[in-house]
Design an enzyme around this catalytic site. Structure first.
Site, PDB file in Angstrom:
ATOM      1  N   LYS A   1      -0.328  -7.894  -3.137  1.00  0.00           N
ATOM      2  CA  LYS A   1      -1.940  -7.376  -3.024  1.00  0.00           C
ATOM      3  C   LYS A   1      -1.842  -6.077  -3.574  1.00  0.00           C
ATOM      4  O   LYS A   1      -1.119  -5.212  -2.588  1.00  0.00           O
ATOM      5  CB  LYS A   1      -2.624  -8.080  -1.791  1.00  0.00           C
ATOM      6  CG  LYS A   1      -4.030  -7.701  -1.664  1.00  0.00           C
ATOM      7  CD  LYS A   1      -4.320  -6.281  -1.282  1.00  0.00           C
ATOM      8  CE  LYS A   1      -5.702  -6.031  -1.124  1.00  0.00           C
ATOM      9  NZ  LYS A   1      -6.178  -4.709  -0.675  1.00  0.00           N
TER      10      LYS A   1
ATOM     11  N   TYR B   1       0.874  -0.965   0.140  1.00  0.00           N
ATOM     12  CA  TYR B   1       0.042   0.104  -0.005  1.00  0.00           C
ATOM     13  C   TYR B   1       0.864   1.235   0.101  1.00  0.00           C
ATOM     14  O   TYR B   1       1.484   1.618   0.914  1.00  0.00           O
ATOM     15  CB  TYR B   1      -0.831  -0.169   1.484  1.00  0.00           C
ATOM     16  CG  TYR B   1      -1.962  -0.835   1.310  1.00  0.00           C
ATOM     17  CD1 TYR B   1      -2.566  -1.684   0.214  1.00  0.00           C
ATOM     18  CD2 TYR B   1      -2.822  -1.204   2.523  1.00  0.00           C
ATOM     19  CE1 TYR B   1      -3.539  -2.444   0.264  1.00  0.00           C
ATOM     20  CE2 TYR B   1      -3.550  -2.118   2.309  1.00  0.00           C
ATOM     21  CZ  TYR B   1      -4.326  -2.760   1.412  1.00  0.00           C
ATOM     22  OH  TYR B   1      -5.374  -3.529   1.464  1.00  0.00           O
TER      23      TYR B   1
END
Lengths: 306, 306, 306, 306, 306
Positions: D204, D170
């Protein structure tokens, strides 16, 4: 304000564990001028100031210069960081004792919160055959909490391996600047005691700049004290108690100051001097000459045989 | 606002593990004034304040002065840092018990965020034959998080080795300054409880400066409380519960205050006193004299035999 | 906004390892009111607030007061720090289970960046015969990074030793203050879930102050939600999932509120209450009386037997 | 600006150690849609956002909802924190693989200096029978120094135990906000590469919000690039190299977007999707329906079989 | 200002432990151009700058491009992070030596307080069959305390395993910016010495941007020095002492600069070059061509065979 005579004290080596005594005796009696004196050569300016210190004597940029000088001129020991110890000391092993400095830093950032972290260990010192370990303690720095805790580990390892601990006790940081500065009598005196209480076997101090303009910012009684510099040095040596004291010269100065300081420190009960730039910023023969004079001065004036 | 009588409690040593009980009994009954009292000599001013504390009595600059005083005048124990313990205590081993202070710091930087990191370990204390370990806890400091966690390690090692833990419980830092100050009744009372709950076997506190001008800044009910100082000391002792309490005198004061405080603390259920500068800033004979008076006062007024 | 009925769930102890199940069953069924309820006595105000909490009932200053109360009145367990556990619990070992709180702090500094570091270990708890470990987690504090990582170590040790983990889940810090405050429905609900996801076997929460003026500062949908307080408590219990929930009372309040809150929490599926000042700031007999009423209320209203 | 075709590469599992290959194959081929695709269910919103995410579908507040969904609808794996893994996963052991998330935090404090510390270990994952470990890396955060060093420990343990490492990569923090924001093409592309170079087996990522208004703040060439979103996703997948890529959907959106994103990612060479709120914020049957459509989309469009 | 001739020195490998010598000889004599030279390929731009560096030559986005280039063109070694080493190096094991970079960071946050934490270990390097370890040291950064201490661990492990240590010595941070900047002669010269003293076997430096406008902000004598660039490079090489020196090219430049720099460095006593973007931002054949020219230049101009 008389300080109790130090020469009446018991042997300063008496309470040292066998390993420490064995190694420290090498520096005091087997190498260097001997008779319990210390003449140390620091080779840490390359990291503490950078290569700019080598320009006055370009030959000094090659660490070989200092290593050979230490061995040939007969120093008690040389002090350097791990890189030099690993790459240059092997050729001089057994010819001059090694003090492995285990922390250090560049002088690029400001020193208001000075802290010098370890880059080597006491085990490294044992492995390399060093006879002592050097640690820079920034006395009074706002980060003393990290410093003192780090020193704990080094000191414990010195106790474990019987390795003498030499503390470079440097007053430093914004708070000491506000109380008379890093070279004030107050600051140096405090540093001497601090190093001793933290477990130093030898304390390395800068020669106090005394009297100085900023002394009035120091806490009482330092703000109003008025004694000769020789007495001030006596106080400092007394503050270090049973820790041996060596004083340094800082940046290069004239010969008479070098010799004068040498005389002052040993007459005050100190064990010797640590001169770097004052020695190796000279040409080879000049360096040998001043070293010879320093050694004579040490032997002629030493008062306290540890 | 009556505090439950402390003398009706069970033996304060009853819950101590064998090692702690053995060592603490030495201080309470075998050395010093005895009969369950404590007379402690702190020798940590050299790092906490620097050598400036030694000027009033130049002889005190040599740690020998305090060590000999502790042994000859018959103290329950002396407390010092690792450097002194290693270099000076061996000559007095067995003559006076040692409390090894395992943390400390200079007073050069401001104390708004006070934290005193460890420079020695409980293992050092065991190795040196110490009978207790001393730890300075800055109660209420903004850095209490680091302090309390560090204390955990020391306390666990004390439990592991059966080493009594003496906590110097000092309210300190910007936050306590805003709530009445470090010597307020509120602050000292809190510090007493905190040290006990963190595992202190003995709590060292400063004598509260009560009543004081800033008490009104303390939280209720301290801001409006109005009791005699003897009751305030009684509260503080009660807050320490089964931890023994010794109070200190701080900077040098007159004899009657010294004796008066001594009487107050033991009459309130405390175990004794810890006087440093009030003792060794005197000439040798004067020091012996005041010590003798303190010992008599302790024995005449002690109410709680642990 | 219906929450799935909790009573239809499987046994909340089913997934616990043998050690955790053994110990937690003692609190739920063998001690205290029993039948799967929890009545806990916290004795940590002495460090979290200082001795000021003991003034309303001076007898409470002696930890004996609370320890005896816990044992004689039949609590499920008492919770305290290491100092009390070592010096006071031995007399009550086997008479009332011990929850060892392993972290804590004073309330002297502001709590904008709250963090409570460990001062004891799960091994201490095992050594002392404790049946659970208590940990204060400051949910949403700017220092949650240090908090959550520290909790990892405690939780892992709990898993290693089969020790139930009770998390005091307290929303705290400047960020939560800006989102409705530490006692808002939003904050308490978040704290319940957080504790469960971090591995709590039992979650200790404050009773939400709901509805409150600052709820509109909470994130949606909490800013506009409008449900009875009993439903809000139901949500909180549901958020804790298979972790048992106990709610606390905070500062001393009137009897009907105490009993009302007790009823609300168990009717909502919670396991019990943890009342400190509401109990021991009373005289002995009054304390026994209210405890008796609380126990009856728990047993009459409990809906979920774990 | 053509990116080298990924499908021509060798097997992405070829360089994985046996333990990693064994476990990852379970997710790719034995569970979920299979044929080398990944359909992951994250259950970490309860700590990352708090219970507010459960209000749209109250049933989802009970973790049973998500666990049963993962097992019955046939997910490749579910991802959750230690608390859920210990208390809810045992009932589903063997029915759906577990990815243990080992770090996490609340979203209460601002994220300018985001750092997510570990609350569980790879050993916990081994003990619980997990088939992978999840780690959230805040790419570009001012505290990346702590983050990357922490990841080192997790990655090393994954190597030690043969545990696949899934990195939630992220972009986060004040610095990335100034360079186009956390969802920019620049940020996501950087995050993909970073995760791969730090040792991720699966990365991810969030679906890039591209093109966006703030892209002009990104470094060249991202500030002027102009390609279809499908190519941007292709770039991102290429940046992750031999690490498998799954993209997430973020907050709940409409069905066509869900399916469209799913198609885009696998057509670009990604391995699958991770949808949380988009799935379990629906009623049970609606959830099953959309899952079925996602699975079909994955199988129909997958281009790269690892 | 003559610098002592380096070629007269003893073998630079003489003091290296057997493991270091074995591995370093592979790079110097068995792979790459040989005859004691070094041609290194760095593949760390993906994390240090992000994928933006790959746009000029899209094929370079696939790490295969650089790995194949290193092997086929005959590099002395390639340097990359753990992720690439684990997923791409196995196919080239034995075909080109690996330098495992053990720390790194993104360039997203500002670099005023630069610190690059470790993400891999020397043990990882041993496990992967690497022949050296790479460490980025930010010389003069305000966070040098953390950096130097971290390096201690890496250096000790290198000593333990006989693994050569390559230090990327980068002046960085707000303080160096104020003293002439990161590419000044002063900064690079200091960095060379610092790396050597910290234990580097090979030092990687940027080619100094000298003379530069900001040199006057450097400490004396750098603020007034006026020598040819070749002499400046000679100084830098001399400052690194017995550590081998490789210089890098930074961002892509023209061929003549690449070859000119290569000639300058080896003629000054350096061991070679490390060119990344200058090589792999070219098409395959162009890359091979420039590599061939660099290799010839190295072999034709090398003056110091270690």
């Amino acid at each position: 304000m008389e300080v109790k005579s130090i020469t009446e004290q018991k042997s300063l080596l008496a309470t040292l564990a066998p390993g420490k005594r064995t190694r420290l005796r090498r520096l005091l009696f087997e190498f260097g001028p001997g008779n319990g004196t210390l003449l140390l050569l620091p080779i840490d300016q390359g990291i503490e100031h950078g290569p700019r210190d080598f320009f006055p004597n370009p030959a000094s940029k090659d660490p070989e210069y200092q290593f050979r000088l230490a061995a040939e001129a007969g120093y008690s020991a040389l002090a350097c960081q791990i890189g030099l110890a690993e790459k240059y000391y092997p050729d001089y092993a057994g010819q001059v004792p090694l003090i492995l400095k285990v922390n250090g830093k560049t002088d690029v950032p400001p020193s208001g919160d000075a802290l010098s972290t370890t880059n080597a260990s006491v085990e490294d010192a044992v492995r390399l055959g060093a006879d002592a370990v050097g640690y820079t303690l920034y006395v009074g720095s706002p980060r003393q909490d990290a410093d003192l805790h780090q020193l704990k580990g080094v000191r414990e390892d010195c106790d474990r391996y019987g390795m003498p601990l030499v503390i470079w006790a440097y007053p430093r940081g914004s708070a000491i600047d506000a109380k008379g500065g890093r070279d004030s009598f107050y600051a140096i005196d405090y540093a001497a005691r601090m190093a001793m209480e933290m477990g130093a076997d030898v304390v390395k101090l800068n020669f106090p700049k005394y009297p100085g303009e900023k002394d009035k910012d120091s806490p009482a009684p330092y703000d109003e004290i008025d004694i000769p510099i020789s007495d001030a040095v006596g106080h400092v040596v007394a503050s270090a108690g049973r820790s041996l004291v060596v004083l340094s010269g800082g940046s290069k100065t004239d010969d008479e100051t070098v010799i004068g300081h040498t005389k002052t420190i040993v007459q005050a009960g100190g064990s010797g001097v640590i001169f770097g730039r004052n020695v190796w910023q000279r040409e080879w023969n000049e360096a040998l000459e001043i070293i010879e004079r320093i050694k004579e001065t040490l032997l002629e004036n030493v008062r306290r045989i540890p």
